[in-house]
Enzyme design. Structure first.
Site, PDB file in Angstrom:
ATOM      1  N   ASN A 136      -7.805 -15.953   0.280  1.00 35.40           N
ATOM      2  CA  ASN A 136      -8.881 -15.873  -0.720  1.00 35.40           C
ATOM      3  C   ASN A 136      -8.904 -17.030  -1.711  1.00 35.40           C
ATOM      4  O   ASN A 136      -9.958 -17.322  -2.272  1.00 35.40           O
ATOM      5  CB  ASN A 136      -8.841 -14.521  -1.445  1.00 35.40           C
ATOM      6  CG  ASN A 136      -7.651 -14.402  -2.346  1.00 35.40           C
ATOM      7  OD1 ASN A 136      -6.610 -14.975  -2.071  1.00 35.40           O
ATOM      8  ND2 ASN A 136      -7.798 -13.665  -3.419  1.00 35.40           N
ATOM      9  N   LYS A 159       3.314 -19.896   6.043  1.00 30.87           N
ATOM     10  CA  LYS A 159       2.491 -19.234   7.075  1.00 30.87           C
ATOM     11  C   LYS A 159       1.178 -18.807   6.401  1.00 30.87           C
ATOM     12  O   LYS A 159       1.102 -17.773   5.762  1.00 30.87           O
ATOM     13  CB  LYS A 159       3.243 -18.006   7.599  1.00 30.87           C
ATOM     14  CG  LYS A 159       2.959 -17.627   9.040  1.00 30.87           C
ATOM     15  CD  LYS A 159       1.517 -17.317   9.367  1.00 30.87           C
ATOM     16  CE  LYS A 159       1.051 -15.949   9.000  1.00 30.87           C
ATOM     17  NZ  LYS A 159      -0.401 -15.764   9.087  1.00 30.87           N
ATOM     18  N   GLU A 232       3.119  -9.482  -3.420  1.00 34.06           N
ATOM     19  CA  GLU A 232       1.888  -9.409  -4.240  1.00 34.06           C
ATOM     20  C   GLU A 232       0.777  -8.806  -3.395  1.00 34.06           C
ATOM     21  O   GLU A 232       0.352  -9.411  -2.409  1.00 34.06           O
ATOM     22  CB  GLU A 232       1.469 -10.815  -4.709  1.00 34.06           C
ATOM     23  CG  GLU A 232       2.524 -11.570  -5.508  1.00 34.06           C
ATOM     24  CD  GLU A 232       2.921 -10.889  -6.798  1.00 34.06           C
ATOM     25  OE1 GLU A 232       2.190  -9.988  -7.251  1.00 34.06           O
ATOM     26  OE2 GLU A 232       3.978 -11.226  -7.341  1.00 34.06           O
ATOM     27  N   CYS A 266      -7.961 -10.291  -5.463  1.00 34.22           N
ATOM     28  CA  CYS A 266      -7.132  -9.093  -5.667  1.00 34.22           C
ATOM     29  C   CYS A 266      -7.399  -8.548  -7.060  1.00 34.22           C
ATOM     30  O   CYS A 266      -7.170  -7.379  -7.327  1.00 34.22           O
ATOM     31  CB  CYS A 266      -5.666  -9.466  -5.523  1.00 34.22           C
ATOM     32  SG  CYS A 266      -5.192 -10.870  -6.532  1.00 34.22           S
TER      33      CYS A 266
HETATM   34  P1  NAD Z   1      -3.415  -9.251   5.240  1.00 38.54           P
HETATM   35  O1  NAD Z   1      -2.371  -8.351   4.710  1.00 38.54           O
HETATM   36  O2  NAD Z   1      -4.208  -8.832   6.396  1.00 38.54           O
HETATM   37  O3  NAD Z   1      -2.776 -10.684   5.653  1.00 38.54           O
HETATM   38  C1  NAD Z   1      -1.986 -11.434   4.767  1.00 38.54           C
HETATM   39  C2  NAD Z   1      -1.064 -12.370   5.553  1.00 38.54           C
HETATM   40  O4  NAD Z   1      -0.115 -11.572   6.280  1.00 38.54           O
HETATM   41  C3  NAD Z   1      -1.766 -13.234   6.597  1.00 38.54           C
HETATM   42  O5  NAD Z   1      -1.179 -14.517   6.607  1.00 38.54           O
HETATM   43  C4  NAD Z   1      -1.473 -12.504   7.903  1.00 38.54           C
HETATM   44  O6  NAD Z   1      -1.522 -13.347   9.035  1.00 38.54           O
HETATM   45  C5  NAD Z   1      -0.071 -12.005   7.635  1.00 38.54           C
HETATM   46  N1  NAD Z   1       0.356 -10.842   8.453  1.00 38.54           N
HETATM   47  C6  NAD Z   1      -0.405 -10.000   9.178  1.00 38.54           C
HETATM   48  N2  NAD Z   1       0.378  -9.055   9.777  1.00 38.54           N
HETATM   49  C7  NAD Z   1       1.657  -9.336   9.411  1.00 38.54           C
HETATM   50  C8  NAD Z   1       2.925  -8.723   9.690  1.00 38.54           C
HETATM   51  N3  NAD Z   1       3.041  -7.637  10.463  1.00 38.54           N
HETATM   52  N4  NAD Z   1       4.035  -9.263   9.126  1.00 38.54           N
HETATM   53  C9  NAD Z   1       3.957 -10.342   8.325  1.00 38.54           C
HETATM   54  N5  NAD Z   1       2.770 -10.964   8.032  1.00 38.54           N
HETATM   55  C10 NAD Z   1       1.645 -10.464   8.559  1.00 38.54           C
HETATM   56  O7  NAD Z   1      -4.348  -9.573   3.992  1.00 38.54           O
HETATM   57  P2  NAD Z   1      -5.738 -10.379   3.959  1.00 38.54           P
HETATM   58  O8  NAD Z   1      -6.813  -9.539   4.479  1.00 38.54           O
HETATM   59  O9  NAD Z   1      -5.507 -11.751   4.483  1.00 38.54           O
HETATM   60  O10 NAD Z   1      -5.915 -10.555   2.365  1.00 38.54           O
HETATM   61  C11 NAD Z   1      -6.561  -9.635   1.547  1.00 38.54           C
HETATM   62  C12 NAD Z   1      -5.537  -8.843   0.742  1.00 38.54           C
HETATM   63  O11 NAD Z   1      -4.715  -9.719  -0.040  1.00 38.54           O
HETATM   64  C13 NAD Z   1      -6.215  -7.916  -0.263  1.00 38.54           C
HETATM   65  O12 NAD Z   1      -5.573  -6.665  -0.244  1.00 38.54           O
HETATM   66  C14 NAD Z   1      -5.986  -8.621  -1.589  1.00 38.54           C
HETATM   67  O13 NAD Z   1      -6.030  -7.777  -2.710  1.00 38.54           O
HETATM   68  C15 NAD Z   1      -4.620  -9.202  -1.369  1.00 38.54           C
HETATM   69  N6  NAD Z   1      -4.325 -10.295  -2.331  1.00 38.54           N
HETATM   70  C16 NAD Z   1      -3.356 -10.113  -3.266  1.00 38.54           C
HETATM   71  C17 NAD Z   1      -3.096 -11.100  -4.216  1.00 38.54           C
HETATM   72  C18 NAD Z   1      -2.035 -10.910  -5.268  1.00 38.54           C
HETATM   73  O14 NAD Z   1      -1.567 -11.908  -5.817  1.00 38.54           O
HETATM   74  N7  NAD Z   1      -1.645  -9.705  -5.603  1.00 38.54           N
HETATM   75  C19 NAD Z   1      -3.813 -12.294  -4.174  1.00 38.54           C
HETATM   76  C20 NAD Z   1      -4.794 -12.464  -3.201  1.00 38.54           C
HETATM   77  C21 NAD Z   1      -5.050 -11.451  -2.282  1.00 38.54           C
END
Ligand code: NAD
Length: 464
Positions: A136, A159, A232, A266
């Protein structure tokens, strides 16, 4: 290395093909970890001051290349160019902030009960840091983790999300050019399988930004290897508007908190909780201000595209489910230009009339919508705000600061503003949430280096 699979990313702006990239095969995880471990032996022995010098250079190069990088991010994410530039400048500032630690006091000494014993507590690197991030805000997401991880003396494996490989490649190349050895910072492209293989393979520290459901898997997998975790996760962030607030300003800020970055934050204000005596006045003001939004793929549109067409489908499904549950969905804003062929646009929406007890009233949907609720007492406002499994950010609007502070003291969230937006963290503010938004760790801010460090305690007996 085992042959990897190639992947083509289409731009959400116009469906054009961004160059194809190679995804790393999970079978390569042991070799990648081995390279990082070998590099750790030398990188961790460099002085923190010299690492700071390299990171300062990296920040300067990022600043110099901001326009090129912003174009890459724009095509990869569909964001407006001003949003991309703003994010890059945040990443640059993070670089300078972290680099300055090269000259900061570090560690401390302890008095001892034993004569002639001198005890010091020092910060030491953890080892190989696996940094898994979402799409994002790509460049800041890389910077928030990579800079402190390297500065603390770890070697890092970045990654990124599979949707933003090019910005990650550019970012890493800039850090290499600044002087970070290529083995000390590796880039792996792919999805969850390569990330899981690197966790299972024994990365010493796993720093993750993404959704709650993936975060849980990351913590579970890391528990088996006892890796340190920095987690996070998502949010369902309330913005409370009291009747005594500056309603004009509150409405402007609420629109920005809900819809900027197409709600893919987020920290988006996805729940607006308004005192009942001004509910209608405030809702009308909100709709009026939101009606000026232009949503489109144009570079001057203020609501950009979502990351891909599946995200639009998921967003529309959420709104459909809200309607099925009895809510009214108002569509807002003026469309700017032709929808892109990939159909990655989602029109902003306001949702009213959801049952506060329902799961759909507090779920995270990651798109340009917000839900309205009303309250009659401050206790009710706080209870509505806390009535979510998440606890990332919140905002309270009131001209009575004592009243706002009383509410803030009872709101369950990691980052809260009074008379401000739900987003807008600065690089020196610790960022993270409580409940399902995180596990107590914080990215950025004064804790940045600590998150990526361990400590060791050394006693010298100098009376011998
Ligand atoms: P996601 O959880 O689908 O993916 C995040 C990352 O994890 C990607 O790089 C993905 O390839 C990887 N991933 C997927 N499966 C995995 C596994 N089994 N083990 C390890 N890594 C794996 O999230 P998304 O859809 O990319 O992002 C949106 C989410 O991120 C929303 O929930 C948003 O609120 C959150 N977010 C949080 C913050 C924060 O700082 N708190 C900031 C930005 C976004």
């Amino acid at each position: 290395m085992v042959a990897s699979q190639s992947f083509v990313r289409h731009s959400p702006l116009d469906g054009s093909v961004l160059a194809s990239v190679e995804f790393t095969s999970p079978e390569n995880a042991p070799e990648i970890l081995q390279v990082a471990r070998q590099a750790f032996a030398s990188w961790s022995q460099t002085t923190i001051e010299s690492r700071g010098r390299i990171l300062r250079k990296a920040a300067a190069l990022l600043e110099e290349r901001a326009e090129t990088l912003a174009e890459i991010v724009r095509h990869e994410t569909g964001k407006t160019i001003s949003a991309c530039l703003g994010e890059i400048s945040g990443a640059v500032e993070m670089g300078y902030l972290v680099a300055s630690h090269g000259r900061h006091p570090s560690g401390y000494t302890l008095p001892s009960a034993i004569p002639h014993r001198h005890i010091r507590v020092e910060r030491i690197p953890v080892g190989v840091a696996l940094l898994i991030v979402t799409y994002n805000a790509p460049i800041p997401n890389y910077a928030w983790k990579t800079f402190p991880a390297l500065m603390a003396g770890n070697t890092a494996i970045l990654k990124p999300s599979p949707t933003t490989p090019h910005s990650a490649q550019k970012f890493v190349e800039i850090l290499w050019e600044a002087g970070i050895p290529q083995d000390a910072l590796q880039l792996v492209l792919g999805d969850g399988d390569i990330a899981s293989a690197l966790i299972d393979g024994g990365a010493d520290l796993v720093s993750f930004t993404g959704s709650y459901s993936t975060g849980q898997k990351v913590v579970q997998a890391s528990a088996l290897t006892l890796a340190k975790t920095v987690i996070e996760l998502g949010g369902s962030n309330p913005l409370i508007v009291c009747a005594d607030a500056n309603l004009e300003k509150a409405a402007e800020t609420a629109v920005d908190s809900a819809f900027s970055n197409a709600g893919q934050r987020c920290s988006s204000a996805s729940r607006i909780v308004v005192e009942d005596s001004v509910y209608e006045t405030f809702r009308d003001l909100f709709v009026e201000k939101a009606s000026l939004l232009t949503w489109g793929a144009n570079s001057d549109a203020n609501v950009s595209t979502l990351i891909d067409s599946q995200s639009v489908v998921a967003f529309e499904e959420y709104l459909g489910a809200a309607e099925k549950a009895g809510a009214t969905v108002h569509r807002l804003g003026i469309s700017g230009g032709q929808p892109p062929p990939e159909a990655c646009l989602a029109q902003p929406a306001l949702v009213e009339g959801l049952d506060v007890e329902s799961e759909i009233a507090t779920a995270e949907f990651f798109g340009p919508a917000t839900r309205f609720f009303s309250f009659s007492t401050d206790d009710e406002a706080v209870s509505l705000a806390n009535d979510s499994e998440y606890g990332l950010t919140a905002a309270v609007w009131s001209s009575d600061i004592a009243r706002a502070e009383r509410m803030v003291s009872r709101i369950e969230a990691g980052v809260i503003s009074i008379n401000g937006p739900t987003h807008g963290a600065e690089i020196n503010m610790p960022f993270g949430g409580v409940k399902h938004s995180g596990n107590g760790s914080r990215d950025a801010g004064v804790y940045a280096i600590d998150q990526y460090s361990d400590v060791h305690v050394v006693s010298t007996f100098f009376g011998v």
